[in-house]
Scaffold this active site. Sequence first.
Site, PDB file in Angstrom:
ATOM      1  N   GLY A   7       0.828  -1.210   0.000  1.00 13.66           N
ATOM      2  CA  GLY A   7       0.000   0.000   0.000  1.00 13.66           C
ATOM      3  C   GLY A   7       0.856   1.252   0.000  1.00 13.66           C
ATOM      4  N   GLY A  10      -0.045   5.127  -0.955  1.00 10.97           N
ATOM      5  CA  GLY A  10      -1.035   5.912  -0.209  1.00 10.97           C
ATOM      6  C   GLY A  10      -0.421   7.048   0.600  1.00 10.97           C
ATOM      7  N   GLN A  11      -1.280   7.677   1.411  1.00  4.74           N
ATOM      8  CA  GLN A  11      -0.885   8.862   2.182  1.00  4.74           C
ATOM      9  C   GLN A  11       0.285   8.536   3.128  1.00  4.74           C
ATOM     10  OE1 GLN A  11      -3.797  10.105   5.070  1.00  4.74           O
ATOM     11  NE2 GLN A  11      -2.914  12.136   5.318  1.00  4.74           N
ATOM     12  N   ASP A  31       2.105  -1.815  -4.471  1.00  7.77           N
ATOM     13  CA  ASP A  31       0.715  -1.350  -4.367  1.00  7.77           C
ATOM     14  C   ASP A  31      -0.063  -2.007  -5.503  1.00  7.77           C
ATOM     15  OD1 ASP A  31      -0.414   1.563  -2.885  1.00  7.77           O
ATOM     16  OD2 ASP A  31      -1.713   0.487  -4.270  1.00  7.77           O
ATOM     17  N   ASP A  50      -1.207  -7.022  -5.420  1.00 11.72           N
ATOM     18  CA  ASP A  50      -2.560  -7.014  -4.867  1.00 11.72           C
ATOM     19  C   ASP A  50      -2.547  -7.955  -3.661  1.00 11.72           C
ATOM     20  OD1 ASP A  50      -5.194  -7.413  -4.204  1.00 11.72           O
ATOM     21  OD2 ASP A  50      -5.890  -7.707  -6.259  1.00 11.72           O
ATOM     22  N   TYR A 139     -14.231  -1.417   8.589  1.00 11.77           N
ATOM     23  CA  TYR A 139     -12.811  -1.064   8.722  1.00 11.77           C
ATOM     24  C   TYR A 139     -12.309  -1.438  10.122  1.00 11.77           C
ATOM     25  CZ  TYR A 139      -8.777   2.191   8.987  1.00 11.77           C
ATOM     26  OH  TYR A 139      -7.545   2.773   9.145  1.00 11.77           O
ATOM     27  N   LYS A 143      -9.613  -4.365  11.283  1.00 11.58           N
ATOM     28  CA  LYS A 143      -8.357  -3.986  11.954  1.00 11.58           C
ATOM     29  C   LYS A 143      -8.221  -4.716  13.295  1.00 11.58           C
ATOM     30  CE  LYS A 143      -6.352  -1.156   9.040  1.00 11.58           C
ATOM     31  NZ  LYS A 143      -4.947  -1.183   8.620  1.00 11.58           N
TER      32      LYS A 143
HETATM   33  N1  LIG Z   1      -4.429   7.967   7.106  1.00 14.81           N
HETATM   34  C1  LIG Z   1      -4.901   7.846   8.329  1.00 14.81           C
HETATM   35  O1  LIG Z   1      -5.392   8.810   8.937  1.00 14.81           O
HETATM   36  C2  LIG Z   1      -4.796   6.517   9.037  1.00 14.81           C
HETATM   37  C3  LIG Z   1      -5.234   6.430  10.366  1.00 14.81           C
HETATM   38  C4  LIG Z   1      -5.166   5.208  11.016  1.00 14.81           C
HETATM   39  C5  LIG Z   1      -4.614   4.104  10.378  1.00 14.81           C
HETATM   40  N2  LIG Z   1      -4.198   4.215   9.085  1.00 14.81           N
HETATM   41  C6  LIG Z   1      -3.680   3.017   8.427  1.00 14.81           C
HETATM   42  O2  LIG Z   1      -2.462   3.306   7.770  1.00 14.81           O
HETATM   43  C7  LIG Z   1      -2.372   2.539   6.559  1.00 14.81           C
HETATM   44  C8  LIG Z   1      -2.113   3.451   5.392  1.00 14.81           C
HETATM   45  O3  LIG Z   1      -3.183   4.385   5.301  1.00 14.81           O
HETATM   46  P1  LIG Z   1      -3.206   5.547   4.204  1.00 14.81           P
HETATM   47  O4  LIG Z   1      -3.766   6.743   4.838  1.00 14.81           O
HETATM   48  O5  LIG Z   1      -1.886   5.608   3.519  1.00 14.81           O
HETATM   49  O6  LIG Z   1      -4.310   4.959   3.230  1.00 14.81           O
HETATM   50  P2  LIG Z   1      -4.468   5.252   1.656  1.00 14.81           P
HETATM   51  O7  LIG Z   1      -5.884   4.933   1.308  1.00 14.81           O
HETATM   52  O8  LIG Z   1      -3.939   6.598   1.331  1.00 14.81           O
HETATM   53  O9  LIG Z   1      -3.497   4.171   1.044  1.00 14.81           O
HETATM   54  C9  LIG Z   1      -3.808   2.798   1.043  1.00 14.81           C
HETATM   55  C10 LIG Z   1      -3.096   2.168  -0.124  1.00 14.81           C
HETATM   56  O10 LIG Z   1      -3.482   0.789  -0.165  1.00 14.81           O
HETATM   57  C11 LIG Z   1      -3.602   0.448  -1.528  1.00 14.81           C
HETATM   58  N3  LIG Z   1      -4.442  -0.733  -1.705  1.00 14.81           N
HETATM   59  C12 LIG Z   1      -5.802  -0.827  -1.688  1.00 14.81           C
HETATM   60  N4  LIG Z   1      -6.186  -2.078  -1.975  1.00 14.81           N
HETATM   61  C13 LIG Z   1      -5.051  -2.793  -2.161  1.00 14.81           C
HETATM   62  C14 LIG Z   1      -4.791  -4.146  -2.497  1.00 14.81           C
HETATM   63  N5  LIG Z   1      -5.784  -5.033  -2.714  1.00 14.81           N
HETATM   64  N6  LIG Z   1      -3.495  -4.545  -2.602  1.00 14.81           N
HETATM   65  C15 LIG Z   1      -2.483  -3.664  -2.401  1.00 14.81           C
HETATM   66  N7  LIG Z   1      -2.667  -2.370  -2.120  1.00 14.81           N
HETATM   67  C16 LIG Z   1      -3.937  -1.946  -1.991  1.00 14.81           C
HETATM   68  C17 LIG Z   1      -4.203   1.676  -2.209  1.00 14.81           C
HETATM   69  O11 LIG Z   1      -3.963   1.663  -3.605  1.00 14.81           O
HETATM   70  C18 LIG Z   1      -3.487   2.796  -1.479  1.00 14.81           C
HETATM   71  O12 LIG Z   1      -2.332   3.221  -2.165  1.00 14.81           O
HETATM   72  C19 LIG Z   1      -3.667   1.756   6.454  1.00 14.81           C
HETATM   73  O13 LIG Z   1      -3.459   0.448   6.910  1.00 14.81           O
HETATM   74  C20 LIG Z   1      -4.623   2.501   7.359  1.00 14.81           C
HETATM   75  O14 LIG Z   1      -5.594   1.651   7.889  1.00 14.81           O
HETATM   76  C21 LIG Z   1      -4.270   5.393   8.413  1.00 14.81           C
END
Ligand SMILES: NC(=O)c1ccc[n+]([C@@H]2O[C@H](COP(=O)([O-])OP(=O)(O)OC[C@H]3O[C@@H](n4cnc5c(N)ncnc54)[C@H](O)[C@@H]3O)[C@@H](O)[C@H]2O)c1
Length: 316
Positions: A7, A10-11, A31, A50, A139, A143
Amino acid sequence: MKVLVTGAGGQVGQDLIAALADRGHVVHGSDVASRPMAMTARDIAWHHLDVTDLSQVRQVLGRLRPDVVFHLAAILSARGEEDPGLTYAVNQGGTHNLLEACREYRIRQLMFTSTIAVFGPGLPDPVPDDVSLRPRTMYGVTKVAGELLGEYYAARYDLDFRAVRFPGLISATLPGGGTSDYAPLMYVESLRCGRYEAFCRPEARIPLMYMPDGIRALVELANAPRERLKRCVYNIAAFSPAASEIADSVRRAVPGAEITFKPDPIRQSILDSWPDALDDTCAREDWGWQPEYDLEAMTDDLVPQIRQLIGVQASK
Ligand SMILES: NC(=O)c1ccc[n+]([C@@H]2O[C@H](COP(=O)([O-])OP(=O)(O)OC[C@H]3O[C@@H](n4cnc5c(N)ncnc54)[C@H](O)[C@@H]3O)[C@@H](O)[C@H]2O)c1
Protein backbone atom coordinates in the site's frame (compact mmCIF):
# COMPACT_ATOMS: atom_id res chain seq x y z
CA MET A 1 18.14 -3.58 5.87
CA LYS A 2 15.77 -4.63 3.06
CA VAL A 3 12.22 -3.37 3.55
CA LEU A 4 9.00 -4.05 1.63
CA VAL A 5 6.05 -1.65 2.01
CA THR A 6 2.55 -2.69 0.91
CA GLY A 7 0.00 0.00 0.00
CA ALA A 8 3.05 2.20 -0.56
CA GLY A 9 1.31 4.60 -2.91
CA GLY A 10 -1.03 5.91 -0.21
CA GLN A 11 -0.88 8.86 2.18
CA VAL A 12 1.28 7.07 4.78
CA GLY A 13 3.25 4.95 2.31
CA GLN A 14 4.66 7.86 0.32
CA ASP A 15 6.07 9.54 3.44
CA LEU A 16 7.21 6.25 5.01
CA ILE A 17 9.14 5.21 1.91
CA ALA A 18 10.96 8.54 1.82
CA ALA A 19 11.79 8.28 5.54
CA LEU A 20 13.09 4.71 5.20
CA ALA A 21 15.19 5.56 2.13
CA ASP A 22 16.62 8.61 3.96
CA ARG A 23 17.70 6.27 6.78
CA GLY A 24 19.70 4.18 4.27
CA HIS A 25 17.41 1.15 3.96
CA VAL A 26 16.91 -0.71 0.67
CA VAL A 27 13.25 0.07 0.10
CA HIS A 28 10.79 -1.76 -2.15
CA GLY A 29 7.40 -0.16 -2.61
CA SER A 30 4.35 -2.14 -3.70
CA ASP A 31 0.72 -1.35 -4.37
CA VAL A 32 -2.23 -2.51 -6.45
CA ALA A 33 -2.09 1.00 -7.97
CA SER A 34 0.76 2.30 -10.09
CA ARG A 35 3.65 4.26 -8.61
CA PRO A 36 2.55 7.81 -7.72
CA MET A 37 3.96 10.62 -9.88
CA ALA A 38 5.53 12.27 -6.82
CA MET A 39 7.62 9.15 -6.22
CA THR A 40 9.08 8.66 -9.69
CA ALA A 41 12.00 10.97 -8.92
CA ARG A 42 13.24 8.69 -6.13
CA ASP A 43 15.31 5.61 -6.83
CA ILE A 44 12.91 3.13 -5.21
CA ALA A 45 11.99 -0.26 -6.66
CA TRP A 46 8.25 -0.63 -7.32
CA HIS A 47 6.21 -3.84 -7.51
CA HIS A 48 2.62 -4.42 -8.53
CA LEU A 49 1.10 -6.33 -5.61
CA ASP A 50 -2.56 -7.01 -4.87
CA VAL A 51 -2.55 -8.24 -1.27
CA THR A 52 -5.82 -10.13 -1.76
CA ASP A 53 -3.99 -12.52 -4.10
CA LEU A 54 -1.98 -15.01 -1.99
CA SER A 55 0.01 -16.28 -4.98
CA GLN A 56 1.19 -12.72 -5.78
CA VAL A 57 2.05 -12.08 -2.13
CA ARG A 58 4.05 -15.34 -1.96
CA GLN A 59 5.79 -14.56 -5.23
CA VAL A 60 6.91 -11.05 -4.18
CA LEU A 61 7.98 -12.00 -0.63
CA GLY A 62 9.65 -15.22 -1.82
CA ARG A 63 11.64 -13.33 -4.45
CA LEU A 64 12.60 -10.30 -2.34
CA ARG A 65 12.99 -11.94 1.09
CA PRO A 66 12.82 -8.60 2.93
CA ASP A 67 13.95 -8.32 6.56
CA VAL A 68 10.88 -6.28 7.44
CA VAL A 69 7.45 -5.77 5.85
CA PHE A 70 5.47 -2.62 6.59
CA HIS A 71 1.94 -3.74 5.74
CA LEU A 72 -0.09 -0.60 5.01
CA ALA A 73 -2.45 -1.75 2.22
CA ALA A 74 -6.04 -1.18 3.34
CA ILE A 75 -9.42 0.29 2.50
CA LEU A 76 -10.08 3.12 4.97
CA SER A 77 -13.18 3.77 7.06
CA ALA A 78 -15.40 6.02 4.90
CA ARG A 79 -14.69 4.09 1.69
CA GLY A 80 -15.01 0.89 3.70
CA GLU A 81 -18.64 1.58 4.53
CA GLU A 82 -19.36 2.05 0.79
CA ASP A 83 -17.92 -1.39 0.00
CA PRO A 84 -17.72 -3.61 3.11
CA GLY A 85 -17.02 -6.73 0.99
CA LEU A 86 -13.92 -5.22 -0.60
CA THR A 87 -12.83 -3.91 2.81
CA TYR A 88 -13.05 -7.41 4.27
CA ALA A 89 -11.11 -8.87 1.32
CA VAL A 90 -8.30 -6.29 1.40
CA ASN A 91 -7.97 -5.63 5.13
CA GLN A 92 -8.67 -9.05 6.59
CA GLY A 93 -7.80 -11.39 3.69
CA GLY A 94 -4.82 -9.26 2.68
CA THR A 95 -3.41 -9.19 6.21
CA HIS A 96 -3.82 -12.96 6.55
CA ASN A 97 -2.01 -13.44 3.21
CA LEU A 98 0.90 -11.26 4.38
CA LEU A 99 1.14 -13.12 7.70
CA GLU A 100 1.10 -16.50 5.90
CA ALA A 101 3.83 -15.46 3.47
CA CYS A 102 5.93 -14.01 6.34
CA ARG A 103 5.61 -17.35 8.16
CA GLU A 104 6.47 -19.38 5.06
CA TYR A 105 9.55 -17.34 4.12
CA ARG A 106 10.62 -16.70 7.72
CA ILE A 107 10.45 -12.92 7.38
CA ARG A 108 11.74 -11.48 10.65
CA GLN A 109 9.29 -8.65 11.29
CA LEU A 110 5.85 -7.49 10.16
CA MET A 111 4.79 -3.93 11.02
CA PHE A 112 1.02 -3.33 10.98
CA THR A 113 -0.88 -0.04 10.96
CA SER A 114 -3.94 -0.29 13.15
CA THR A 115 -6.23 2.58 14.06
CA ILE A 116 -8.49 4.31 16.59
CA ALA A 117 -11.32 2.74 14.54
CA VAL A 118 -10.80 -0.53 16.48
CA PHE A 119 -12.66 1.13 19.37
CA GLY A 120 -16.41 1.49 19.71
CA PRO A 121 -18.58 3.78 21.82
CA GLY A 122 -18.86 3.86 25.62
CA LEU A 123 -15.17 3.54 26.57
CA PRO A 124 -13.22 5.42 29.26
CA ASP A 125 -11.62 8.75 28.27
CA PRO A 126 -8.73 8.59 27.48
CA VAL A 127 -8.94 5.02 26.17
CA PRO A 128 -6.17 2.66 27.36
CA ASP A 129 -4.76 -0.17 25.20
CA ASP A 130 -6.68 -3.07 26.72
CA VAL A 131 -10.41 -2.49 26.48
CA SER A 132 -13.27 -4.33 24.87
CA LEU A 133 -13.00 -3.76 21.09
CA ARG A 134 -16.49 -3.41 19.60
CA PRO A 135 -16.10 -1.25 16.46
CA ARG A 136 -19.10 -0.15 14.42
CA THR A 137 -17.42 -0.12 10.98
CA MET A 138 -16.15 -2.92 8.72
CA TYR A 139 -12.81 -1.06 8.72
CA GLY A 140 -12.65 -1.30 12.52
CA VAL A 141 -13.75 -4.94 12.54
CA THR A 142 -11.04 -5.95 10.07
CA LYS A 143 -8.36 -3.99 11.95
CA VAL A 144 -9.29 -5.74 15.23
CA ALA A 145 -8.98 -9.03 13.34
CA GLY A 146 -5.59 -7.92 11.95
CA GLU A 147 -4.31 -7.16 15.46
CA LEU A 148 -5.50 -10.53 16.77
CA LEU A 149 -4.15 -12.48 13.78
CA GLY A 150 -0.77 -10.77 14.21
CA GLU A 151 -0.66 -11.61 17.91
CA TYR A 152 -1.53 -15.21 17.02
CA TYR A 153 1.34 -15.46 14.49
CA ALA A 154 3.70 -13.88 17.05
CA ALA A 155 2.75 -16.43 19.73
CA ARG A 156 2.44 -19.47 17.45
CA TYR A 157 5.25 -18.88 14.90
CA ASP A 158 7.50 -16.35 16.68
CA LEU A 159 6.91 -13.71 13.99
CA ASP A 160 8.00 -10.31 15.32
CA PHE A 161 4.61 -8.65 14.76
CA ARG A 162 4.29 -5.03 15.94
CA ALA A 163 1.51 -2.50 15.44
CA VAL A 164 0.58 1.08 16.24
CA ARG A 165 -2.98 2.30 16.55
CA PHE A 166 -2.76 5.49 14.51
CA PRO A 167 -4.97 8.48 15.29
CA GLY A 168 -6.31 10.34 12.22
CA LEU A 169 -3.21 11.43 10.30
CA ILE A 170 -2.72 14.84 8.72
CA SER A 171 -0.15 15.53 6.01
CA ALA A 172 0.52 17.55 2.90
CA THR A 173 -0.94 14.87 0.63
CA LEU A 174 -4.55 14.26 -0.27
CA PRO A 175 -6.22 11.89 2.24
CA GLY A 176 -7.43 8.46 1.11
CA GLY A 177 -11.09 8.10 2.18
CA GLY A 178 -10.90 8.10 5.97
CA THR A 179 -13.47 9.61 8.34
CA SER A 180 -10.82 11.97 9.79
CA ASP A 181 -10.37 13.55 6.32
CA TYR A 182 -12.27 16.70 7.44
CA ALA A 183 -9.10 17.77 9.30
CA PRO A 184 -6.60 17.67 6.40
CA LEU A 185 -9.26 18.94 3.99
CA MET A 186 -9.72 22.11 6.10
CA TYR A 187 -6.11 23.00 5.26
CA VAL A 188 -6.10 21.86 1.62
CA GLU A 189 -9.43 23.41 0.60
CA SER A 190 -8.85 26.68 2.53
CA LEU A 191 -5.58 27.13 0.65
CA ARG A 192 -6.95 25.89 -2.68
CA CYS A 193 -10.21 27.82 -2.85
CA GLY A 194 -10.57 29.83 0.37
CA ARG A 195 -13.44 27.79 1.81
CA TYR A 196 -14.37 24.33 3.10
CA GLU A 197 -17.60 22.81 4.35
CA ALA A 198 -16.68 20.14 6.91
CA PHE A 199 -18.79 16.95 7.04
CA CYS A 200 -18.74 16.89 10.86
CA ARG A 201 -20.10 18.93 13.79
CA PRO A 202 -17.87 21.76 15.09
CA GLU A 203 -17.57 19.98 18.44
CA ALA A 204 -16.51 16.61 16.88
CA ARG A 205 -13.31 15.54 18.63
CA ILE A 206 -11.05 12.58 17.82
CA PRO A 207 -7.34 11.85 18.33
CA LEU A 208 -5.20 13.30 15.52
CA MET A 209 -1.49 13.28 14.68
CA TYR A 210 0.83 15.08 12.26
CA MET A 211 2.28 12.64 9.73
CA PRO A 212 5.99 13.15 10.63
CA ASP A 213 5.17 11.99 14.18
CA GLY A 214 3.21 9.02 12.78
CA ILE A 215 6.08 7.95 10.51
CA ARG A 216 8.60 8.35 13.35
CA ALA A 217 6.38 6.22 15.62
CA LEU A 218 6.32 3.37 13.07
CA VAL A 219 10.08 3.49 12.53
CA GLU A 220 10.90 3.79 16.26
CA LEU A 221 8.62 0.89 17.16
CA ALA A 222 10.19 -1.24 14.39
CA ASN A 223 13.67 -0.49 15.82
CA ALA A 224 12.83 -0.94 19.51
CA PRO A 225 14.65 -3.85 21.23
CA ARG A 226 12.19 -6.75 21.31
CA GLU A 227 12.89 -7.55 24.98
CA ARG A 228 11.61 -4.09 25.97
CA LEU A 229 8.20 -4.63 24.36
CA LYS A 230 5.54 -6.05 26.64
CA ARG A 231 2.88 -6.19 23.92
CA CYS A 232 2.47 -6.32 20.13
CA VAL A 233 -0.05 -3.48 19.65
CA TYR A 234 0.31 0.07 21.03
CA ASN A 235 -1.93 3.13 21.30
CA ILE A 236 -0.06 6.28 20.26
CA ALA A 237 -1.39 9.80 20.80
CA ALA A 238 -0.55 13.42 19.98
CA PHE A 239 -3.49 15.85 20.31
CA SER A 240 -7.31 15.81 20.28
CA PRO A 241 -8.78 19.13 19.11
CA ALA A 242 -12.45 19.81 18.42
CA ALA A 243 -13.10 20.37 14.70
CA SER A 244 -13.83 24.05 15.50
CA GLU A 245 -10.36 24.39 17.09
CA ILE A 246 -8.74 23.03 13.93
CA ALA A 247 -10.77 25.56 11.92
CA ASP A 248 -9.49 28.37 14.22
CA SER A 249 -5.92 27.22 13.74
CA VAL A 250 -6.37 27.13 9.93
CA ARG A 251 -7.93 30.64 9.96
CA ARG A 252 -4.92 31.93 11.93
CA ALA A 253 -2.55 30.70 9.20
CA VAL A 254 -4.86 31.34 6.24
CA PRO A 255 -6.61 34.65 7.01
CA GLY A 256 -10.03 34.90 5.40
CA ALA A 257 -10.58 31.14 5.10
CA GLU A 258 -14.30 30.33 5.38
CA ILE A 259 -14.81 27.03 7.21
CA THR A 260 -18.39 25.92 7.82
CA PHE A 261 -19.92 22.71 9.17
CA LYS A 262 -22.60 20.49 7.61
CA PRO A 263 -22.53 17.10 9.36
CA ASP A 264 -22.96 14.07 7.13
CA PRO A 265 -25.05 11.59 9.20
CA ILE A 266 -23.01 8.50 8.28
CA ARG A 267 -19.55 9.99 8.76
CA GLN A 268 -20.60 11.91 11.90
CA SER A 269 -21.97 8.68 13.41
CA ILE A 270 -18.62 6.99 12.75
CA LEU A 271 -16.84 9.93 14.46
CA ASP A 272 -19.26 9.65 17.41
CA SER A 273 -18.32 5.97 17.83
CA TRP A 274 -14.58 6.76 18.14
CA PRO A 275 -12.81 7.89 21.34
CA ASP A 276 -11.98 11.55 22.08
CA ALA A 277 -8.46 10.71 23.24
CA LEU A 278 -6.06 7.77 23.63
CA ASP A 279 -3.92 6.80 26.62
CA ASP A 280 -0.46 5.96 25.19
CA THR A 281 1.32 5.30 28.50
CA CYS A 282 2.46 1.81 27.40
CA ALA A 283 4.13 3.15 24.23
CA ARG A 284 5.86 5.89 26.25
CA GLU A 285 7.12 3.41 28.87
CA ASP A 286 8.13 0.51 26.60
CA TRP A 287 9.81 2.26 23.67
CA GLY A 288 10.00 5.92 24.64
CA TRP A 289 7.24 7.22 22.34
CA GLN A 290 6.70 10.98 22.46
CA PRO A 291 4.96 13.23 19.90
CA GLU A 292 6.73 16.40 18.74
CA TYR A 293 3.84 18.33 17.19
CA ASP A 294 0.76 19.86 18.77
CA LEU A 295 -2.01 21.47 16.69
CA GLU A 296 -0.39 24.90 16.31
CA ALA A 297 3.08 23.52 15.55
CA MET A 298 1.51 21.27 12.91
CA THR A 299 -0.36 24.18 11.31
CA ASP A 300 2.84 26.26 11.10
CA ASP A 301 4.74 23.40 9.46
CA LEU A 302 1.94 22.17 7.20
CA VAL A 303 0.55 25.33 5.61
CA PRO A 304 3.72 26.27 3.64
CA GLN A 305 3.99 22.67 2.39
CA ILE A 306 0.39 22.57 1.14
CA ARG A 307 0.87 25.99 -0.45
CA GLN A 308 3.84 24.59 -2.35
CA LEU A 309 1.98 21.40 -3.30
CA ILE A 310 -0.96 23.34 -4.68
CA GLY A 311 1.38 25.67 -6.55
CA VAL A 312 3.14 22.69 -8.12
CA GLN A 313 -0.16 21.06 -9.10
CA ALA A 314 -1.52 24.30 -10.54
CA SER A 315 1.53 24.76 -12.79
CA LYS A 316 1.12 21.29 -14.41
N1 LIG B 1 -4.43 7.97 7.11
C1 LIG B 1 -4.90 7.85 8.33
O1 LIG B 1 -5.39 8.81 8.94
C2 LIG B 1 -4.80 6.52 9.04
C3 LIG B 1 -5.23 6.43 10.37
C4 LIG B 1 -5.17 5.21 11.02
C5 LIG B 1 -4.61 4.10 10.38
N2 LIG B 1 -4.20 4.22 9.08
C6 LIG B 1 -3.68 3.02 8.43
O2 LIG B 1 -2.46 3.31 7.77
C7 LIG B 1 -2.37 2.54 6.56
C8 LIG B 1 -2.11 3.45 5.39
O3 LIG B 1 -3.18 4.39 5.30
P1 LIG B 1 -3.21 5.55 4.20
O4 LIG B 1 -3.77 6.74 4.84
O5 LIG B 1 -1.89 5.61 3.52
O6 LIG B 1 -4.31 4.96 3.23
P2 LIG B 1 -4.47 5.25 1.66
O7 LIG B 1 -5.88 4.93 1.31
O8 LIG B 1 -3.94 6.60 1.33
O9 LIG B 1 -3.50 4.17 1.04
C9 LIG B 1 -3.81 2.80 1.04
C10 LIG B 1 -3.10 2.17 -0.12
O10 LIG B 1 -3.48 0.79 -0.17
C11 LIG B 1 -3.60 0.45 -1.53
N3 LIG B 1 -4.44 -0.73 -1.71
C12 LIG B 1 -5.80 -0.83 -1.69
N4 LIG B 1 -6.19 -2.08 -1.98
C13 LIG B 1 -5.05 -2.79 -2.16
C14 LIG B 1 -4.79 -4.15 -2.50
N5 LIG B 1 -5.78 -5.03 -2.71
N6 LIG B 1 -3.49 -4.55 -2.60
C15 LIG B 1 -2.48 -3.66 -2.40
N7 LIG B 1 -2.67 -2.37 -2.12
C16 LIG B 1 -3.94 -1.95 -1.99
C17 LIG B 1 -4.20 1.68 -2.21
O11 LIG B 1 -3.96 1.66 -3.61
C18 LIG B 1 -3.49 2.80 -1.48
O12 LIG B 1 -2.33 3.22 -2.17
C19 LIG B 1 -3.67 1.76 6.45
O13 LIG B 1 -3.46 0.45 6.91
C20 LIG B 1 -4.62 2.50 7.36
O14 LIG B 1 -5.59 1.65 7.89
C21 LIG B 1 -4.27 5.39 8.41
